[in-house]
Design a protein around this motif. Structure first.
Motif, mmCIF file in Angstrom:
data_model
loop_
_atom_site.group_PDB
_atom_site.id
_atom_site.type_symbol
_atom_site.label_atom_id
_atom_site.label_comp_id
_atom_site.label_asym_id
_atom_site.label_seq_id
_atom_site.Cartn_x
_atom_site.Cartn_y
_atom_site.Cartn_z
ATOM 1 N N MET A 134 44.909 66.156 30.934
ATOM 2 C CA MET A 134 43.988 65.076 30.568
ATOM 3 C C MET A 134 42.584 65.628 30.402
ATOM 4 O O MET A 134 42.063 66.277 31.284
ATOM 5 N N SER A 135 42.008 65.357 29.269
ATOM 6 C CA SER A 135 40.649 65.829 29.017
ATOM 7 C C SER A 135 39.672 64.742 29.455
ATOM 8 O O SER A 135 40.029 63.600 29.661
ATOM 9 N N SER A 136 38.433 65.134 29.628
ATOM 10 C CA SER A 136 37.473 64.187 30.186
ATOM 11 C C SER A 136 36.583 63.540 29.117
ATOM 12 O O SER A 136 35.661 62.831 29.440
ATOM 13 N N THR A 137 36.864 63.801 27.878
ATOM 14 C CA THR A 137 36.065 63.150 26.849
ATOM 15 C C THR A 137 36.998 62.482 25.849
ATOM 16 O O THR A 137 38.140 62.872 25.706
ATOM 17 N N THR A 138 36.507 61.465 25.173
ATOM 18 C CA THR A 138 37.315 60.865 24.125
ATOM 19 C C THR A 138 37.152 61.703 22.863
ATOM 20 O O THR A 138 36.140 62.352 22.659
ATOM 21 N N ALA A 139 38.186 61.689 22.054
ATOM 22 C CA ALA A 139 38.181 62.532 20.857
ATOM 23 C C ALA A 139 37.304 61.916 19.775
ATOM 24 O O ALA A 139 36.936 60.750 19.820
ATOM 25 N N ASN A 140 37.002 62.702 18.808
ATOM 26 C CA ASN A 140 36.229 62.237 17.664
ATOM 27 C C ASN A 140 37.126 62.072 16.453
ATOM 28 O O ASN A 140 37.915 62.952 16.147
ATOM 29 N N VAL A 141 36.984 60.973 15.788
ATOM 30 C CA VAL A 141 37.657 60.796 14.510
ATOM 31 C C VAL A 141 36.563 60.670 13.479
ATOM 32 O O VAL A 141 35.662 59.855 13.622
ATOM 33 N N ARG A 176 40.220 54.800 26.642
ATOM 34 C CA ARG A 176 41.496 55.276 26.121
ATOM 35 C C ARG A 176 42.637 54.509 26.742
ATOM 36 O O ARG A 176 43.778 54.673 26.347
ATOM 37 N N ARG A 200 39.728 52.516 17.938
ATOM 38 C CA ARG A 200 38.794 51.578 18.553
ATOM 39 C C ARG A 200 39.302 50.163 18.417
ATOM 40 O O ARG A 200 38.744 49.251 18.998
ATOM 41 N N ASN A 231 42.392 57.763 19.603
ATOM 42 C CA ASN A 231 41.261 57.667 18.689
ATOM 43 C C ASN A 231 40.916 56.263 18.233
ATOM 44 O O ASN A 231 39.832 56.025 17.722
ATOM 45 N N THR A 279 53.442 42.013 33.157
ATOM 46 C CA THR A 279 54.144 42.366 31.930
ATOM 47 C C THR A 279 55.600 41.970 32.162
ATOM 48 O O THR A 279 55.888 41.245 33.121
ATOM 49 N N GLU A 309 51.311 50.392 21.366
ATOM 50 C CA GLU A 309 51.972 51.687 21.369
ATOM 51 C C GLU A 309 53.470 51.466 21.223
ATOM 52 O O GLU A 309 54.072 50.714 21.977
ATOM 53 N N THR A 317 34.233 57.904 16.769
ATOM 54 C CA THR A 317 34.345 57.287 18.086
ATOM 55 C C THR A 317 33.348 57.968 19.011
ATOM 56 O O THR A 317 33.000 59.122 18.827
ATOM 57 N N GLN A 339 54.195 50.057 25.879
ATOM 58 C CA GLN A 339 53.048 49.750 26.725
ATOM 59 C C GLN A 339 53.307 48.431 27.440
ATOM 60 O O GLN A 339 54.288 47.741 27.168
ATOM 61 N N LYS A 340 52.423 48.103 28.351
ATOM 62 C CA LYS A 340 52.652 46.915 29.162
ATOM 63 C C LYS A 340 51.876 45.706 28.654
ATOM 64 O O LYS A 340 52.158 44.578 29.041
ATOM 65 N N VAL A 380 46.483 56.359 19.734
ATOM 66 C CA VAL A 380 46.070 55.812 21.020
ATOM 67 C C VAL A 380 44.740 56.423 21.474
ATOM 68 O O VAL A 380 43.870 55.747 22.010
ATOM 69 N N VAL A 424 45.533 48.526 20.025
ATOM 70 C CA VAL A 424 46.735 49.230 19.574
ATOM 71 C C VAL A 424 47.937 48.740 20.365
ATOM 72 O O VAL A 424 47.832 48.501 21.566
ATOM 73 N N VAL A 427 32.653 59.906 25.832
ATOM 74 C CA VAL A 427 32.354 59.588 27.212
ATOM 75 C C VAL A 427 32.576 60.860 27.986
ATOM 76 O O VAL A 427 33.635 61.472 27.880
#
Lengths: 430, 430
Positions: free
Chosen positions: B1-8, A230, B230, B228, A417, B235, A5, B402-403, B226, B233, A8
Motif C-alpha cells: 500500500m502506497s501512501s499517496t493517491t495516484a495521478n491521472v 481511495r 473521483r 484513480n 451490506t 467494483e 487527482t 465491494q460492500k 478504483v 465506483v 494526499v
C-alpha cells in the motif's frame, strides 16, 4: 474541474499506526458481527448511563474546547454546534437508548428463494466491518456514529474536528471503558485524533482496511475526502437547500415554513439557504417581512429589491450567494418569472440535498417533484424534515447527497451490506 | 500500500470533449428518466432485431478484431471471450428481449408512511442518471450494459477494450440508430473509445458529470479505476474464488462440482482458482483425478503432492499462485490440517467474490458461512452460480465485490437510486 487527482501524503509512521489500529478494528469487527442484539443493546445502555454519570467531566472538557475556539474567533452558530451542557449530554444518552430500542438490521433476510435446481438462496444483511468517520466540530457526532456502529455490528475509527478534540477524547474514553465492562472489544470505537490531519489522510488511503468512509461536515471537508479517498465514501451533508414560493402559495403557511426552515437551527444542513420567489407571488411581502422580523439578513437580487416591503432591510446578492451554504441567519433571495426559471436555478446551484415548492398548483407541484434531482423533494413543508429521526428511521449517520448505496437520511440499515448464502445439494451449473 | 493517491492525467481537449458528451448524456437522461416502460421495452426489442439483422456486419467487424489480437498473441481463453458468431449475436439479442420482459424498477415505491404530523412520505426508485462503464475484451458487455441502462432509465458512456474496438464501434452504431428510430435520444448510449486511454481517464475524473462508474474486467483494470476515480465506483468482477473440500465431502459430488467450477467457462470471474483440501478428505484422489482428466493443470503445494494419485500430473505451486486469478485451465491446490487453516487462507487471499465449502458436517458448514466475508458463500454447490441470470435477477452489470450499494450480482435495481418525496400541508418542524 481539474484534470488530475489530488495527492494526499501520509507520513509512513502514521500510516503504519493507523493501519495497525484498523487491523485491531477488523479483529474486533468479527466479534461485533456475531454479537447478539441483546448484547449490543446492553452495551448501548451502559454507555448512555456512563455518559450521564460523567456529564460533569464531559462538560468540563467541552468548556476547554469552547474557550479556546471562542478566543480563536469561532462564530456563535459554530460555538452553538460545539457546545455541550448537562441537558445535551442527556439527549445524547437518550439517543443511544433510542438506538437500543430500534430493530437490529443484522441477520435480516432481504430476499430468498429456492431455485429451479433446488439451490436454496438467501440474501442476508451483515455488517460492513470497519467504518471510518471524518467530521467537524459537533461532538454529538462522536456518540451518534459510535452508537450506530455498535448497533449495526460494525467497528468505527473516528477523526473528529480539532475544535472538539478535548470533548471527543473524553467521550471516546467513556465509550471504550463501557464497552470493556460489557464484554465487547474496546477497539470497537477508536479515535485517530492524536495523528491530526495525518490520521484523516490515513483513513482515506487505507483501502482494504476501512470498508466505508463517512465524511460529515462542511463543503471543504467533504470535497477533500471525496477527491482524495481511495476507500469507498458516502458523501453526506452539504446542503444548499432551496424553497420556491409559487404564485399561488398560501401566505401564512409560506411565512411559517420559511421562518422555520431558516431559523430553527441555522447551522444544520437541511436549513434553507436560497428563497426563490415567483414574480407576483401573493405571499412575497409577508414572507420577507416575517424573515426580517426573525432577524434574517436577506441577500436579494434586483428584482426582489423592487418588491421589498417598507421597513424590510436587505443587502445586494452577488453570484457567490447562490452557491453559499451560510450556516447562519443569512438567506439569498431571488425573484423569477416562471417555474422553469426556478428549476433551472435549482439545477445549477443545488447540492442535491432538500428542495421544496410551496404552491397550490397541482401541475407545478408534480413538475417540481419529477424534475428536481435531490435526495428529498417537498411540497408545502419545511426542508427541516430531512432528518432520520423526523422520518422515523431512528438516529442517523448523516444525510447522503450521493446516489450510490444511500440517498437522504442514513440510519442503521445503511451501515450494513448483504451476503448471498447458497445452500446446495451437490449442484453444478448446467 | 502506497501512501499517496495516484495521478491521472487527461489532456484538456479530451476532458472537454468527454464532459461535453456527458452533458449530452445528462440531457438525454432527463428524457429516459420520464420514459414509460413500454417505450423503453420497444427500443430494446428494436435493438435486438437490428442486431440479428446485422449479425453479418457485427461478425465481420469481430473477425477483424480477432485476427489482429490472435496475431498479437492473445490467449485462446481471451480470444474465446472476444469472439462473436451469429449464434452469440442471437444470444445477445435474446438477452435484450429478456430485459424487456423484466419488471421496470423505476417508480417502485420502496417505503412509504404518513408521519405523525400528517406529512406523506414515499421513497421512490429513480434512475441514477449517467453511468460510465470501463471494460475489457468481451463485446457482449457493450450490449448488456446498454440494455440495462436503457431499461433502468439511465444513459451510459462506454469505454470498451481496444481489443474489441471494431466490434464495439459497430454494435454502438446499431444501438444508436435503433434508439433514434424509436424516438429515444441517440445519446442514451455513447462511446468514448475514440479517445483511447484518455477517454477512460476522463470518465474517472468527471465528477458531477458521471453518477457512477462501473469497471468490468481483470484485476489491473479494476485497481486502476478504483485508485484513480473521483466519481463513485462500483467494483466488479475480480474473482479469486476458493472451494474447500472437507473431510466428509461427498466423493462424486465433489469431483462433479470442482470440474464444473473450473472448466465450464474458465475465463469467468466465478470460476474456482484455488482448491483447498482437508487433510484426509476421502474425496481427494477422485477430485484430483477428475480435474486432471478434464485437462486442468494443478499447481500443488508439498502436502498435496504427497497425496497425488498415480498418473495425475502437477506442477509445484509458488506463493504467487494463491493470489492468482488464472482465467484458464489452471488451479492452485493446497492441503490444510483444519477448517480454521482453510478459513485463514481464504481470509488472506480471497477477493470477496464467491467461496464454497463441500462437506457433510453441519457445524463446519455454518462456521464457513458465518466466517467467510464474501459476496456469495456456498454449501455443496458450484461457485459458477454467482450470476444474475442463474439467481433469477435477469441480466447483470457485473458481480460487485465491494460492500457499498450492491454486493454480488448487480441487475436493474442496482442501477437505480431513490428519491424521498414529501407531500405536506404547510407543516413546519416543531
Amino acid at each position: 474541474m481539474s484534470s488530475t487527482t489530488a495527492n494526499v501524503s501520509v507520513p509512513a509512521d502514521v500510516l503504519k499506526k493507523v493501519t495497525d489500529m484498523a487491523y485491531d478494528a477488523r479483529v474486533a469487527s468479527r466479534i461485533l458481527a456475531k454479537a447478539d442484539t441483546r448484547w449490543k443493546n446492553n452495551a448501548l445502555e451502559a454507555i448512555a448511563k456512563d455518559l450521564e454519570h460523567k456529564a460533569d467531566i464531559i462538560v468540563r472538557s467541552n468548556a476547554e474546547d469552547l474557550e479556546r475556539e471562542r478566543a480563536g474567533g469561532m462564530s456563535e452558530a459554530m460555538l452553538d454546534r460545539l457546545m455541550l451542557n448537562a441537558h445535551r449530554v442527556g439527549e445524547l444518552a437518550n439517543s443511544l437508548r433510542e438506538l437500543a430500542a430500534l430493530p437490529d438490521p443484522v441477520g435480516e433476510v432481504v430476499r430468498g428463494a429456492t431455485l429451479d435446481n433446488g439451490l436454496h438462496m438467501t440474501q442476508v444483511r451483515v455488517p460492513m466491518g470497519v467504518i471510518g468517520a471524518i467530521y467537524e466540530a459537533r461532538p454529538n457526532v462522536t456518540v451518534d456514529i459510535a452508537g450506530l456502529a455498535i448497533k449495526s455490528g460494525n467497528t468505527v475509527m473516528l477523526r473528529g474536528g480539532s475544535a472538539a478534540a478535548k470533548t471527543n477524547e473524553t467521550i471516546v474514553g467513556i465509550i471504550r471503558h463501557a464497552l470493556d465492562k460489557n464484554s465487547l472489544p474496546m477497539d470497537t470505537v477508536q479515535s485517530v485524533d492524536e495523528f491530526g490531519r495525518g490520521g484523516a489522510n490515513a483513513l482515506m488511503v487505507a483501502r482494504g482496511y476501512i470498508d466505508v468512509l463517512i465524511p460529515r461536515g462542511g463543503r471543504q471537508l467533504i470535497q477533500s475526502v471525496v477527491n482524495n479517498a481511495r476507500v469507498p465514501v458516502i458523501e453526506t451533508g452539504e446542503g444548499n437547500c432551496h424553497i420556491f414560493v409559487d404564485v399561488t402559495a398560501d401566505v401564512e403557511g409560506s411565512a411559517k415554513i420559511l421562518v422555520n426552515a431558516k431559523t430553527q437551527r441555522p447551522g444544520t444542513c437541511n436549513t434553507v439557504e436560497t428563497l426563490i420567489l415567483a414574480q407576483g407571488a401573493e405571499a412575497t411581502p409577508r414572507v420577507l417581512q416575517a424573515l426580517n422580523d426573525a432577524g434574517v439578513t436577506l441577500h436579494v437580487d434586483a428584482a426582489t429589491r423592487e418588491n421589498l416591503p417598507g421597513g424590510v432591510e436587505a443587502v445586494d446578492a452577488t453570484d457567490e450567494d447562490w452557491a453559499t451554504e451560510y450556516g447562519s441567519l443569512d438567506l439569498a433571495v431571488k425573484t423569477v418569472a416562471s417555474l422553469d426559471e426556478a428549476l433551472n436555478h435549482i439545477g445549477k446551484y443545488s447540492t442535491g440535498h432538500s428542495e421544496a415548492i410551496l404552491t397550490n398548483n397541482l401541475a407545478h407541484a408534480e413538475t417540481f417533484i419529477r424534475t428536481v434531482d435531490s435526495a428529498a423533494v417537498y411540497i408545502n413543508a419545511s426542508t427541516r424534515f430531512t432528518d432520520g429521526g423526523q422520518l422515523g428511521l431512528g438516529a442517523e449517520v448523516g444525510i447522503s447527497t450521493q446516489k450510490l448505496h444511500a440517498r437522504g437520511p442514513m440510519g442503521l440499515e445503511q451501515l450494513t451490506t448483504t451476503k448471498w448464502i447458497m445452500r446446495g445439494n451437490w449442484q453444478a451449473r448446467a
